[in-house]
Design a protein around this motif. Structure first.
Motif: not given
Length: 142
Positions: A33, A38, A40, A75, A119, A122, A133-134
């Motif tokens: 979390t 993060q 991307e 989410k 993506w 992370g 991810y939110t």
């Protein structure tokens, strides 16, 4: 007495570890979390906004009624390979007239997110990891 203390310390260590990560449901995979880097979307936030605008259909029934969807967020998990999975949508409480249109809207959001390109995952200590991810979804009818 030593057994109780050791068990308590073990439990304390587990609680501290779970605060920044958790096990994904049905999988033996840690999902973080909080991460150092993060996930991307390819091309960054501007490309993500364009992708969502092009791929999410806002139902005409909601547009005609000028329905305020309120805050909507998706989410999901971006896994360590950059794939998106386990998409869930959260919204405000709906009135009966808007439920069908909102269900169509949420289906469109889920479909668009599930079809996203990979993506950049992370990272923790330079290693790719799965991340919860939110993504807030803003509806602008202008």
């Amino acid at each position: 007495m030593k057994t109780i203390i050791i068990s308590f310390l073990s439990l304390l260590a587990i609680v501290a570890f779970v605060s920044t990560s958790t096990l994904a449901q049905g999988r033996n995979e840690l999902v973080y979390t909080t991460v150092e880097k993060q996930p991307e979307f390819p091309g960054g936030k501007a490309a993500l906004s364009r992708y969502l605008a092009e791929n999410i259909q806002f139902p005409s029934s909601l547009m005609r009624k000028n329905h305020d969807t309120g805050p909507v967020s998706a989410k999901f998990i971006v896994d360590k390979e950059g794939n998106v999975r386990d998409v869930r949508i959260s919204t405000k409480q709906l009135d009966k007239k808007a439920q069908k249109g909102m269900a169509d809207f949420m289906t469109s959001i889920i479909a668009a997110i599930e079809q996203m390109p990979r993506w950049r995952p992370g990272e923790v200590k330079g290693v790719p990891v799965a991340v919860f991810y939110t993504l807030p979804i803003e509806v602008n009818m202008k």
